[in-house]
Design a protein around this motif. Structure first.
Motif, PDB file in Angstrom:
ATOM      1  N   LYS A  59       0.859  -1.170   0.000  1.00 53.92           N
ATOM      2  CA  LYS A  59       0.000   0.000   0.000  1.00 53.92           C
ATOM      3  C   LYS A  59       0.906   1.234   0.000  1.00 53.92           C
ATOM      4  CE  LYS A  59      -3.958  -2.202   2.222  1.00 53.92           C
ATOM      5  NZ  LYS A  59      -4.967  -2.137   3.321  1.00 53.92           N
TER       6      LYS A  59
ATOM      7  N   ASP B  26      -2.131  -1.346   9.863  1.00 61.16           N
ATOM      8  CA  ASP B  26      -2.443  -2.162   8.691  1.00 61.16           C
ATOM      9  C   ASP B  26      -1.628  -3.457   8.732  1.00 61.16           C
ATOM     10  OD1 ASP B  26      -3.735  -1.150   5.717  1.00 61.16           O
ATOM     11  OD2 ASP B  26      -2.609  -3.032   5.764  1.00 61.16           O
ATOM     12  N   ASP B  27      -2.242  -4.550   8.309  1.00 66.73           N
ATOM     13  CA  ASP B  27      -1.543  -5.834   8.313  1.00 66.73           C
ATOM     14  C   ASP B  27      -0.716  -6.061   7.055  1.00 66.73           C
ATOM     15  OD1 ASP B  27      -2.363  -6.670  10.819  1.00 66.73           O
ATOM     16  OD2 ASP B  27      -4.260  -7.462  10.057  1.00 66.73           O
ATOM     17  N   ASN B  28      -0.707  -5.097   6.162  1.00 68.03           N
ATOM     18  CA  ASN B  28       0.052  -5.211   4.914  1.00 68.03           C
ATOM     19  C   ASN B  28       1.246  -4.259   4.955  1.00 68.03           C
ATOM     20  OD1 ASN B  28      -2.020  -6.824   3.240  1.00 68.03           O
ATOM     21  ND2 ASN B  28      -3.216  -5.145   4.106  1.00 68.03           N
TER      22      ASN B  28
END
Lengths: 370, 328
Positions: B146, B166-168
């Motif tokens: 991202k 965020d996990d990304n």
């Protein structure tokens, strides 16, 4: 805090003298287990080559035949929850760590039953329950990851759990990777931050077709490279699983206790080509025959027959068992469905947005609680 | 409610500090982040509060410490990696693009990578070409990451908190030229969600779409153009992945004209991507093709006059808007 600061900044200029004894050998059943694992890996790789020739496996594929003792001996010497990360020649380590061969084979077949649902392939074996953090395809790229896994276990043990660092990470690399910058950065960080990671150089003497002397300075004294980063080293006979285990047990215990990195050169040989398309014109058949004359499996069989009552029948029985197991793995992989189209947009992001459909776990993990 | 005005850099510091207080898995590492208090003083005071185990000085070793942080993220820790400049991230391209962005996919959903890479992006002022990279077009091409570009102090804090949670992997692009700007940042906890563009100026004649620092020039241009009777609507895209094309399309359907202002080079860029999508979704609404303002297609020059001419600036934006709205 002062104490911690000192520790963090302690990039020691002198290598502490480390006297490592050889760990005692475990009982016969464990030793037999190693033989079974090495036989399993070799049979698995033979069938892998067949499957590749039959076009059931695509892409790049690198087999581990000849080097089995390195993975089996070193992995046996650490705890099941000590992290492992390695390069692309990774089937043997995955099996030695306990991955069911059917998931490994199905991954290469590009099927949904594969450990990564057929999205990684031969070079990218991952197994979360077995703390296997991949197979990585870019030479040397796994070495900073190895430092990071060690950083993480230390952080978890010391910061999150307010205790003593008690894990050690195994980070494997080939002799081709020692000329990558990433490796030197990883060693520097590991030395600087006191990370409990063992860099295991599997020196099979060729990076693809380039003999080590043709690509590497100080090729006969590779430990000088780790010494430059304040990291202790050992040279181990990588074709002797007993020696691998005994050395690694002592080294792993030391790394765990001291929270320090280590560099091990495991001297070994890959019998087959670098990958499936390698005609091995860069070395002689005589050299290969000589190396195969001190085969790791033969040596363990002899040791077990001489000192642990293993018989020819016993060997035959083990061989039959692994042949059956691998045949079943191949059949299972063949019968595993092709990876369905809805997987294309899965696992790109954890969450759903745009065309991306979140993530899901492979069959291998079903029933596992995270 | 009274206004609390703070600097952009302090907003970033607050975001990191608050998230680190809430979650012990979050830690900060990078060059000069600890004892030096940050090359740009963003992490000022954090070493004192969190200690050297969680605010970690690294050597100049971007490939190594990026890879190390990714390895840590694979185990579920949540590192924030500060690049003193995104220009220096190029030597870490392999770990950040190959490992961080692809780990979840290549491991079949087994290992994610909840990590934030953040630092200065774009021309800082006479730094020469190697230190003036705008990496957004280069990196946004890669699926799995991202990308967020805050414009003001409020967004800097709210978006960085979103990034850390965020996990990304999130690529968080700050501008050195914005760090000393000030804005209202509320005392209470808030986040700014990703994928929601922000209409920063309402207008009727032309939609200006931009990200980060070039928005400053969009505002200057809008004021100048207003004197000529051209009323611009300014959209801050905020995040590039995800891209909130809907908000942009809605605006263009109203104004029937669009100029994209992107500080990266024009070829295969954020600007060309946004323009392409606007052309697709607003094909029947546009009175003219989507105009684009970029940095000139040359390495960033050192000389001040050349650098000013090179960057997307007010003059270039005004010209593009006049052309797009047939006011030449």
């Amino acid at each position: 805090m002062d104490k911690i600061e000192t520790e963090q900044n302690m990039a020691s200029t002198e290598l502490p003298h480390v006297q490592l004894g050889k760990a005692p050998l475990p009982e016969s059943p464990i030793l037999l287990g190693w033989l079974r694992q090495m036989l399993l890996i070799r049979e698995f790789e033979v069938r892998t080559m067949q499957a590749y020739q039959n076009r059931l496996i695509g892409g790049f594929c690198h087999v581990y035949i000849g080097q089995e003792a390195v993975a089996v001996g070193s992995i046996a010497a650490v705890n099941p929850d000590d992290p492992i990360v390695l390069a692309y020649r990774c089937h043997g380590h995955a099996l030695a760590r306990g991955m069911d061969p059917k998931y490994c084979m199905a991954e290469m077949f590009g099927r949904i039953g594969g450990c990564a649902k057929g999205k990684g392939g031969s070079m990218h074996m991952f197994d979360a329950p077995h703390h296997l953090y991949g197979g990585h395809g870019i030479v040397g790229a796994q070495t900073p990851l190895g430092a990071g896994l060690a950083f993480a276990t230390k952080y978890e043990d010391e910061v999150l759990h307010d205790g003593k660092s008690q894990h050690v990470t195994l980070c494997y690399l080939g002799d081709g990777a020692i000329n990558q910058g990433a490796f030197y950065e990883a060693m520097n960080l590991a030395g600087l931050f006191n990370l409990p990671v063992i860099f295991i150089l599997e020196n099979n003497r060729y990076s693809m077709g380039t003999a080590i002397e043709r690509g590497t300075t100080m090729a006969s004294e590779l430990h000088t490279k780790s010494a430059a980063h304040g990291i202790n080293h050992a040279i181990v006979d990588g074709k002797d699983v007993v020696s691998m285990y005994q050395s690694f047990k002592s080294i792993a215990d030391w790394c765990r206790e001291e929270s320090r990195p280590f560099f091990v050169e495991a001297q070994t040989y890959r019998y087959k080509g670098h990958s499936m398309s390698d005609p091995r014109k860069y070395r002689t058949r005589e050299e290969e025959a000589r190396e195969e004359g001190s085969d790791c499996i033969d040596r363990l069989e002899k040791f077990l027959c001489d000192e642990h009552d293993l018989t020819t029948d016993g060997i035959k029985q083990l061989t039959r068992q692994v042949k059956t197991q691998v045949r079943e793995a191949v059949d299972w992989a063949k019968n595993s469905p092709e990876t369905p189209m809805d997987e294309l947009y899965k696992d790109v992001y954890v969450d759903h947005w745009g065309p991306f459909t979140g993530t899901s776990k492979p069959e291998m993990l079903q029933g596992e609680d995270e | 409610m009274s206004e609390r005005i703070i600097e952009f850099r302090d907003a970033l510091c607050e975001a990191m500090s608050e998230e680190m207080r809430d979650d012990q898995k979050v830690f900060l590492l990078g060059e000069e982040v600890a004892q030096y208090n940050g090359a740009y003083k963003i992490s000022k005071g954090m070493l004192d509060e969190f200690g050297p185990r969680r605010v970690i000085d690294t050597p100049i070793s971007e490939s190594g410490f990026s890879g190390m942080a990714i390895g840590a993220a694979m185990r579920g820790l949540r590192p924030i990696v500060e690049f003193m400049s995104w220009s220096f991230s190029l030597v870490a391209a392999d770990p950040i693009l190959n490992n961080a962005a692809k780990m979840l996919y290549m491991s079949g959903g087994q290992f994610g990578c909840p990590i934030v890479f953040r630092g200065n992006d774009g021309a800082g002022g006479q730094l020469g070409s190697t230190h003036s990279w705008c990496v957004e077009s280069l990196y946004a091409n890669v699926p799995g990451l991202k990308m967020a570009i805050p414009y003001d102090a409020y967004d800097a804090k709210g978006m960085l908190k979103t990034a850390i949670r965020d996990d990304n992997p999130v690529f968080f692009l700050e501008s050195e030229r914005l760090l000393s700007t000030t804005g209202h940042v509320p005392q209470e906890d808030y986040t700014v969600p990703f994928g929601q563009a922000f209409v920063r100026r309402q207008g009727t004649d032309c939609t200006l779409i931009s990200f980060g620092r070039p928005l400053h020039f969009c505002f200057e241009a809008a004021e100048e153009l207003a004197k000529e009777g051209i009323d611009c609507e300014i959209i801050d895209g905020r995040t590039i992945r995800p891209l909130d094309i809907d908000t942009m399309v809605k605006s263009v359907k109203k104004t029937n004209a669009c100029v994209v202002v992107d500080q990266s080079w024009s070829f295969a860029s954020i600007g060309s991507e946004v323009a392409s999508q606007i052309h697709r979704y607003c094909f029947d609404d546009l009175d003219n093709f989507v105009h684009r303002v970029h940095s000139d297609d040359v390495p960033t020059p050192y000389a001040s006059n050349l650098e000013q001419a090179y960057l997307p600036n007010t003059r270039k934006i005004c010209e593009a808007v006049r052309s797009a709205t047939y006011n030449t």
